[in-house]
Design a protein around this motif. Structure first.
Motif, short mmCIF file in Angstrom:
data_model
loop_
_atom_site.label_atom_id
_atom_site.label_comp_id
_atom_site.label_asym_id
_atom_site.label_seq_id
_atom_site.Cartn_x
_atom_site.Cartn_y
_atom_site.Cartn_z
N CYS A 94 34.52 43.11 41.63
CA CYS A 94 35.01 42.71 40.31
C CYS A 94 36.29 41.90 40.44
O CYS A 94 37.25 42.34 41.07
CB CYS A 94 35.25 43.94 39.44
SG CYS A 94 36.06 43.54 37.87
N CYS A 144 33.35 42.96 36.04
CA CYS A 144 32.40 44.06 35.92
C CYS A 144 32.31 44.52 34.46
O CYS A 144 33.12 44.15 33.63
CB CYS A 144 32.78 45.21 36.85
SG CYS A 144 34.11 46.28 36.26
N TYR A 166 38.39 41.29 38.11
CA TYR A 166 39.49 41.90 37.35
C TYR A 166 40.03 43.14 38.08
O TYR A 166 41.25 43.30 38.21
CB TYR A 166 38.99 42.28 35.95
CG TYR A 166 40.06 42.68 34.95
CD1 TYR A 166 40.34 41.88 33.87
CD2 TYR A 166 40.74 43.88 35.08
CE1 TYR A 166 41.30 42.25 32.93
CE2 TYR A 166 41.71 44.26 34.15
CZ TYR A 166 41.98 43.44 33.08
OH TYR A 166 42.94 43.81 32.16
N CYS A 167 39.13 43.97 38.57
CA CYS A 167 39.55 45.19 39.29
C CYS A 167 40.29 44.85 40.58
O CYS A 167 41.27 45.51 40.94
CB CYS A 167 38.34 46.05 39.64
SG CYS A 167 37.50 46.83 38.26
N CYS A 213 35.27 46.09 32.70
CA CYS A 213 36.41 45.21 32.43
C CYS A 213 36.09 44.13 31.39
O CYS A 213 36.97 43.35 31.03
CB CYS A 213 36.85 44.53 33.73
SG CYS A 213 37.49 45.66 34.95
ZN LIG Z 1 36.25 45.50 36.84
#
Ligand SMILES: [Zn+2]
Length: 244
Positions: free
Chosen positions: A210, A154, A212-213, A157
């Motif tokens: 996301c 996202c 990463y999240c 990130c």
């Molecule tokens: Zn993210």
């Protein structure tokens, strides 16, 4: 583990005979930094484990795996040439598959479910037209094609330097100044969506997930880098036509 936790499926209005999903990292047999359902055979994992992971996927025997090189090239399945970053199919024998770990996976299908495609949209591919090249393979008009944007890094990130931000100046809504001097936050899924809409698609659904999240759910190249790891795993986004 049930099949439902291995994959997530798009919330879209595709015909019933279309199969579409993105794998998660849950439920596989890889270990260590790659812990989970890694399907990437190019990330230093034990190939027997990758094979075992891939065998857990729905319709795994129909998947056509690509050698992805951040290009704008599309192959029409079945294809002996597998070096590409998108695949198109109008055959129920061949399912399209793209691997990602932050880049944007895009699944495409015409309203009648006769044609499907999967796109690996990293920044290089998005810049060089991989989405447009894929849409141009369809016989259906763009207005009759639906798209799903799968799990990808996202904007919050994805901090990039000015050089990369300048590549996408045509997408001001996808760029924010970062709190770090000279850095920007780039929204790759938003760029993919903007490109799809500019090509004439009206039915574009974003997963808003996301990589990463959602660390438990997916692999993230950027997160692995931040943690000093040399490699991370890959998820795969798949679309195919089943017999009606
Ligand atoms: Zn993210």
């Amino acid at each position: 583990m049930s099949e439902s936790s291995l994959v997530i499926t798009p919330q879209w209005n595709s015909p019933k005979h279309i199969v579409a999903y993105t794998s998660t990292r849950q439920g596989g047999v890889s270990t260590g930094d790659l812990d989970g359902l890694n399907v990437g055979a190019h990330v230093g994992d034990d190939l027997l484990l990758v094979k075992a992971n891939r065998a857990l996927l729905p319709y795994h025997e129909k998947l056509s795996w690509l050698e992805q090189v951040h290009s704008n090239k599309v192959v029409v399945l079945p294809s002996a040439d597998t070096t590409a970053d998108a695949a198109y199919s109008s055959s129920s024998a061949c399912f399209c598959a793209v691997m990602t770990a932050d880049c944007v996976p895009i699944l495409l299908c015409d309203n009648e479910g006769k044609e499907v495609a999967a796109v690996h949209g990293g920044w290089k591919g998005l810049e060089s037209g991989v989405i447009a090249n894929t849409i141009s393979q369809f016989n259906a008009a763009p207005s009759s094609i639906m798209a799903w944007i799968g799990p990808a890094i996202c904007q919050r990130c994805y901090e990039v330097d000015q050089h990369l931000a300048e590549v996408f100046v045509a997408y001001p809504d996808a760029l924010l100044k970062s709190s770090s001097t000279g850095k920007f936050l780039l929204d790759l899924p938003a760029i993919a969506k903007a490109q799809l809409v500019a090509l004439g698609l009206t039915d574009v659904v974003s997963s808003n997930l996301c990589t990463y999240c959602e660390q438990e759910q997916f692999y993230s190249h950027r997160l692995a880098t931040h943690r000093g790891k040399r490699a991370t795993g890959r998820i795969v986004s798949v679309i195919g036509i089943t017999e009606r």
